[in-house]
Write an enzyme that holds these catalytic residues in place. Structure first.
Site, PDB file in Angstrom:
ATOM      1  N   VAL A 208      -1.289   2.106  -3.977  1.00 24.27           N
ATOM      2  CA  VAL A 208      -1.583   3.532  -4.173  1.00 24.27           C
ATOM      3  C   VAL A 208      -1.105   4.337  -2.967  1.00 24.27           C
ATOM      4  O   VAL A 208      -0.653   5.475  -3.110  1.00 24.27           O
ATOM      5  CB  VAL A 208      -3.091   3.746  -4.418  1.00 24.27           C
ATOM      6  CG1 VAL A 208      -3.410   5.231  -4.562  1.00 24.27           C
ATOM      7  CG2 VAL A 208      -3.532   2.982  -5.660  1.00 24.27           C
ATOM      8  N   GLY A 209      -1.175   3.739  -1.783  1.00 19.08           N
ATOM      9  CA  GLY A 209      -0.706   4.420  -0.578  1.00 19.08           C
ATOM     10  C   GLY A 209       0.747   4.850  -0.688  1.00 19.08           C
ATOM     11  O   GLY A 209       1.126   5.949  -0.253  1.00 19.08           O
TER      12      GLY A 209
ATOM     13  N   GLY B   7      -7.349   3.287   1.113  1.00 24.23           N
ATOM     14  CA  GLY B   7      -7.287   2.430  -0.071  1.00 24.23           C
ATOM     15  C   GLY B   7      -6.252   1.342   0.088  1.00 24.23           C
ATOM     16  O   GLY B   7      -5.988   0.878   1.191  1.00 24.23           O
ATOM     17  N   ASN B   8      -5.639   0.941  -1.019  1.00 24.21           N
ATOM     18  CA  ASN B   8      -4.666  -0.157  -0.971  1.00 24.21           C
ATOM     19  C   ASN B   8      -3.239   0.365  -0.804  1.00 24.21           C
ATOM     20  O   ASN B   8      -2.950   1.549  -1.009  1.00 24.21           O
ATOM     21  CB  ASN B   8      -4.779  -1.039  -2.222  1.00 24.21           C
ATOM     22  CG  ASN B   8      -4.470  -0.276  -3.504  1.00 24.21           C
ATOM     23  OD1 ASN B   8      -3.355   0.185  -3.710  1.00 24.21           O
ATOM     24  ND2 ASN B   8      -5.464  -0.153  -4.381  1.00 24.21           N
TER      25      ASN B   8
ATOM     26  N   GLU C  86      -4.793   4.872   5.543  1.00 23.69           N
ATOM     27  CA  GLU C  86      -5.634   3.782   6.028  1.00 23.69           C
ATOM     28  C   GLU C  86      -5.685   2.731   4.919  1.00 23.69           C
ATOM     29  O   GLU C  86      -6.422   2.871   3.952  1.00 23.69           O
ATOM     30  CB  GLU C  86      -7.032   4.308   6.370  1.00 23.69           C
ATOM     31  CG  GLU C  86      -7.060   5.284   7.528  1.00 23.69           C
ATOM     32  CD  GLU C  86      -6.548   4.671   8.823  1.00 23.69           C
ATOM     33  OE1 GLU C  86      -6.646   3.424   8.974  1.00 23.69           O
ATOM     34  OE2 GLU C  86      -6.037   5.406   9.671  1.00 23.69           O
TER      35      GLU C  86
ATOM     36  N   CYS D  54     -12.028  -3.604   4.371  1.00 26.27           N
ATOM     37  CA  CYS D  54     -10.584  -3.653   4.644  1.00 26.27           C
ATOM     38  C   CYS D  54     -10.250  -4.462   5.885  1.00 26.27           C
ATOM     39  O   CYS D  54      -9.134  -4.978   6.003  1.00 26.27           O
ATOM     40  CB  CYS D  54     -10.023  -2.237   4.760  1.00 26.27           C
ATOM     41  SG  CYS D  54     -10.772  -1.257   6.077  1.00 26.27           S
TER      42      CYS D  54
END
Length: 490
Positions: free
Chosen positions: A190-191, A186-187, A208, A242
């Protein structure tokens, strides 16, 4: 509810059922059947989620999954086998190896833009490595999430591989639980939250993420081919990839040519209108639609710019003469907008790239090997593709992952197996050759330290034949006896 699911999966793992390789192969084969028997259902779910065509679903998600499953199944015995390592004299007759072992219970948090590939690829590695896994698909691709929750228990061991659906509250509750590995796609915002939650239990993570992947077009290249490949990579899945080219860097002298070649390619790809083309997707929801549209503020539109909020449609759009301080250059676009930023030369392009967060992917188009080598030597990124875009992702022999703000860890093929395994160091000692241990036992002396230096030097691989090992030992012993005899005689 989430706690019960996690506890059940952990209990299933601790039963030991996933240790045998045959069990893992059975689960992999079952996952392959799920994909092949429900291709139409998967395609329909993605059509509803993101207006994805059935051909793109096969191209971007299912083919890669099938390849990874076949690779894992056929190579699992080799991947899971103990790996011999080099020995020193003190371990010459011992067994020394690295043994891949399951980490335990993994949490896989999937992404909405490729909800099948980005959820099931990590699961393939988790299964192959012998782990249990709680699967959390993205709630934004709701039709795919619902279908995955319905299908996965019909094919896989539902205690070992449960599916949890829901939104942010469910994900937050899962992150409070203890896992042995967390795999998030994800982004970066949030990572960071995922990594913070994992740190409470010292849980390792694979993140990732994404970022602004630059695309440098050298004036010394086939600009028509470059633009054709960039146009495909940028506007596939409506720009929601991505590793899509986020922006173009080029010299001012070729900017207009690039715009024209992209215009020609768009006419080829979508002869009538992208809005009516079955091959052009939609933004996932109105929230992201509004976000992407706001990024065009202050930009000069060279191509496209049309939109329809009721359908979450944004046409393929090229923006020229974009300046570094524009809003569109401050965050990952994740949509069908392609800014062109002009630079005076290669050095300025490299400086521009290095002045920003490390990207997930880097693309460079040039005939000139010096240009290519400078880009490779003087920049860093998760991955690189030269004279094309995104194709490094399709090779499961290459590790896929980010660096810095674009992520940590890697996967695809054996790399996923390795990421989901603990590589346990194993030394099985013999009771023989105790005399060599004098070098480490007290009372210590200069002579014993000198002997230890000799004994502890790495000299050969453990896969050498026993005859070779014993030949070396015999030689050392013979030399020792000879020295002892000379001392007596003298």
């Amino acid at each position: 509810m989430e706690m019960q699911v996690v506890d059940g999966a952990r209990e299933a793992f601790q039963s030991g059922r996933s240790r045998p390789l045959e069990y893992r192969k059975q689960q992999l084969r079952a996952l392959h059947r799920l994909i092949t028997e429900h291709q139409a259902d998967i395609a329909q779910a993605l059509k509803q989620d993101i207006n994805r065509s059935m051909y793109d679903t096969s191209l971007f998600e299912l083919i890669g999954l099938e390849n990874d499953i076949k690779l894992a199944e056929s190579n699992l015995a080799d991947w899971a086998a103990p790996q011999p390592v080099k020995k020193n004299l003190s371990t010459a007759v011992d067994d020394v190896y690295i043994k891949p072992e399951p980490l335990g219970l993994a949490l896989i948090i999937g992404a909405w833009n490729y909800p099948w590939a980005l959820t099931l690829q990590p699961l393939i590695g988790a299964i192959a490595a012998g782990n249990a896994a709680v699967v959390k698909p993205s709630e934004l691709s709701e039709h795919s999430a619902r279908l995955l929750k319905e299908l996965l228990p019909q094919y896989l061991d539902k205690e070992m591989y449960p599916v949890v659906t829901g939104g942010i509250p469910e994900t937050q509750e899962l992150l409070k639980q203890r896992f042995d590995h967390i795999f998030y796609t994800g982004n970066s915002t949030v990572g960071k939250l995922v990594m913070e939650a994992a740190s409470r239990h010292l849980t390792p993570v694979t993140l990732e993420l994404g970022g602004k992947s630059p695309c440098y077009i050298d004036k010394n290249c086939d600009i028509a081919v470059a633009c054709r490949r960039i146009t495909w990579g940028k506007f596939a899945n409506c720009g929601q990839t991505c590793i899509a080219p986020d922006y173009i860097l080029c010299e001012p002298s070729i900017q207009d040519r690039i715009v024209e070649e992209i215009r020609n390619t768009l006419r080829e790809f979508y002869p009538e209108d992208p809005k009516t083309s079955p091959d052009y997707g939609r933004i996932i929801n109105t929230h992201h639609f509004d976000r992407v549209m706001a990024l065009m503020e202050g930009c000069t539109i060279a191509l496209g710019g049309e939109s329809d909020r009721s359908q979450c449609y944004i046409s393929p759009t090229v923006l020229q003469n974009v300046l570094p301080h524009f809003r569109i250059m401050q965050e990952e676009i994740f949509g069908p907008l392609l800014p062109i930023v002009t630079v005076n030369d290669l050095s300025e392009a490299i400086h521009f790239i290095n002045g920003r967060e490390k990207p997930l992917a880097l693309y460079v188009f040039s005939y000139d090997k010096k240009v290519i080598n400078r880009m490779l030597m003087e920049t860093t990124s998760g991955g690189v593709t030269v004279n094309d875009v995104m194709m490094h992702y399709t090779l499961n022999s290459l590790p896929f992952g980010g660096v810095g703000n674009s992520g940590m860890g890697r996967y695809h093929g054996k790399h996923t197996f390795d990421q989901m395994s603990h590589h346990r160091s194993c030394l099985i000692k013999s009771f023989a050759m105790e005399s060599l241990n004098d070098a480490r036992y007290p009372p210590l002396s200069v002579a014993r330290v000198r002997k230890a230096k000799l004994v502890l030097q790495t000299r050969w691989c453990s896969c050498c034949s026993g005859m070779c090992v014993w030949a070396v030992i015999s030689t050392v012993v013979a030399v020792g006896l000879l020295i002892a005899l000379l001392v007596v005689l003298l």
